[in-house]
Design an enzyme around this catalytic site. Structure first.
Site, PDB file in Angstrom:
ATOM      1  N   ARG A   1       0.795  -1.232   0.000  1.00  0.00           N
ATOM      2  CA  ARG A   1       0.000   0.000   0.000  1.00  0.00           C
ATOM      3  C   ARG A   1       0.828   1.284   0.000  1.00  0.00           C
ATOM      4  NH1 ARG A   1      -5.019   0.361   0.626  1.00  0.00           N
ATOM      5  NH2 ARG A   1      -5.113  -1.708   1.547  1.00  0.00           N
TER       6      ARG A   1
ATOM      7  N   HIS B   1     -19.282   9.830  -0.637  1.00  0.00           N
ATOM      8  CA  HIS B   1     -19.729   8.532  -0.121  1.00  0.00           C
ATOM      9  C   HIS B   1     -21.259   8.466  -0.200  1.00  0.00           C
ATOM     10  CE1 HIS B   1     -19.487   4.836   2.158  1.00  0.00           C
ATOM     11  NE2 HIS B   1     -20.527   5.259   2.846  1.00  0.00           N
TER      12      HIS B   1
ATOM     13  N   ASP C   1     -13.769   6.660   5.554  1.00  0.00           N
ATOM     14  CA  ASP C   1     -14.990   7.488   5.464  1.00  0.00           C
ATOM     15  C   ASP C   1     -15.233   8.307   6.728  1.00  0.00           C
ATOM     16  OD1 ASP C   1     -15.459   6.400   2.932  1.00  0.00           O
ATOM     17  OD2 ASP C   1     -16.613   4.734   3.749  1.00  0.00           O
TER      18      ASP C   1
HETATM   19  C1  GRF Z   1     -20.295   6.409  -5.966  1.00  0.00           C
HETATM   20  O1  GRF Z   1     -21.509   5.910  -5.464  1.00  0.00           O
HETATM   21  C2  GRF Z   1     -19.487   7.052  -4.866  1.00  0.00           C
HETATM   22  O2  GRF Z   1     -20.270   7.650  -3.888  1.00  0.00           O
HETATM   23  C3  GRF Z   1     -18.753   5.868  -4.285  1.00  0.00           C
HETATM   24  O3  GRF Z   1     -18.435   5.060  -5.393  1.00  0.00           O
HETATM   25  C4  GRF Z   1     -19.382   5.287  -6.431  1.00  0.00           C
HETATM   26  C5  GRF Z   1     -18.592   5.690  -7.640  1.00  0.00           C
HETATM   27  O4  GRF Z   1     -19.408   5.870  -8.766  1.00  0.00           O
HETATM   28  N1  GRF Z   1     -17.589   6.308  -3.545  1.00  0.00           N
HETATM   29  P1  GRF Z   1     -18.782   6.527 -10.069  1.00  0.00           P
HETATM   30  O5  GRF Z   1     -17.568   5.677 -10.432  1.00  0.00           O
HETATM   31  O6  GRF Z   1     -18.413   7.928  -9.731  1.00  0.00           O
HETATM   32  O7  GRF Z   1     -19.850   6.440 -11.093  1.00  0.00           O
END
Ligand code: GRF
Length: 204
Positions: A69, A113, A149
């Protein structure tokens, strides 16, 4: 900030990239006072990366599979620095950032999120909300610290959970709000009219 004097965003994604596209549309239309300095994916085949190429944006990938990582994160930091990135936006980036990464862009990393944090952190937040029986969920833009988060909240939008909802229908309605508040939060951070009071981020 870079010599061009416009703030430069680095976008990190792993998949579909719809949040990235929503941000890019606002940048390209001049609705966000910044430019996209680099789009990075840890998944070389991510559809979002393809979209960045189509839009002619500087982009690249390093496959994270099997890489330690902190070492991986430092390679990403080097790429972002090489492209003079000032702020980092995680847009469906499915990797937990190391403390080393976070310290390189202290209080300058945003994430979106799909829940009203601190409820339902981690994976499958929309499923978690449904399974819990929540009546209201939504999405959160927050600053990133080195816990999952958990950084200071910038903006949230509430979305009601309907009796007939499935993960797909609920996710679709949340996504509309994600696309809206992510750019709104970026615009706010770029204006710089905020201050911290503990965990609280207050408009000034
Ligand atoms: C979204 O729902 C975001 O909130 C989460 O991952 C998803 C990504 O969707 N962290 P996208 O790749 O932006 O369409």
């Amino acid at each position: 900030m870079s010599a061009s004097s416009k703030t430069r965003l680095g976008i990190l994604l792993s998949g579909r990239g719809s949040n990235f596209e929503a941000i890019a549309r606002n940048v390209l239309a001049g609705r966000l006072a910044c430019e996209i300095g680099f789009v990075f994916s840890n998944k070389p085949n991510a559809p979002g990366l393809l979209r960045a190429q189509e839009l002619g944006l500087p982009c690249g990938s390093i496959d994270s599979a099997g890489v330690e990582r902190a070492a991986f994160d430092m390679q990403v930091v080097d790429l972002l620095r090489a492209h003079k990135v000032d702020w980092v936006c995680l847009a469906g980036y499915m990797r937990f950032l190391s403390g080393q990464f976070v310290r390189q862009f202290e209080s300058r990393i945003l994430n979106i999120h799909p829940s009203l944090l601190p409820a339902f952190p981690g994976l499958d937040a929309q499923y978690q909300a449904l399974a819990h029986g929540a009546k209201i969920t939504g999405c959160t833009v927050h600053l990133v610290d080195d816990n999952l988060d958990s950084g200071p909240i910038l903006l949230q939008s509430a979305v009601p959970v309907l009796d007939a909802d499935t993960v797909e229908t609920l996710s679709a309605r949340i996504l509309i709000e994600e696309h809206r508040i992510y750019s709104e939060a970026i615009a706010w951070m770029l204006r710089g009219n905020y201050r911290f009071e503990g965990r609280r981020v207050i408009k000034t």
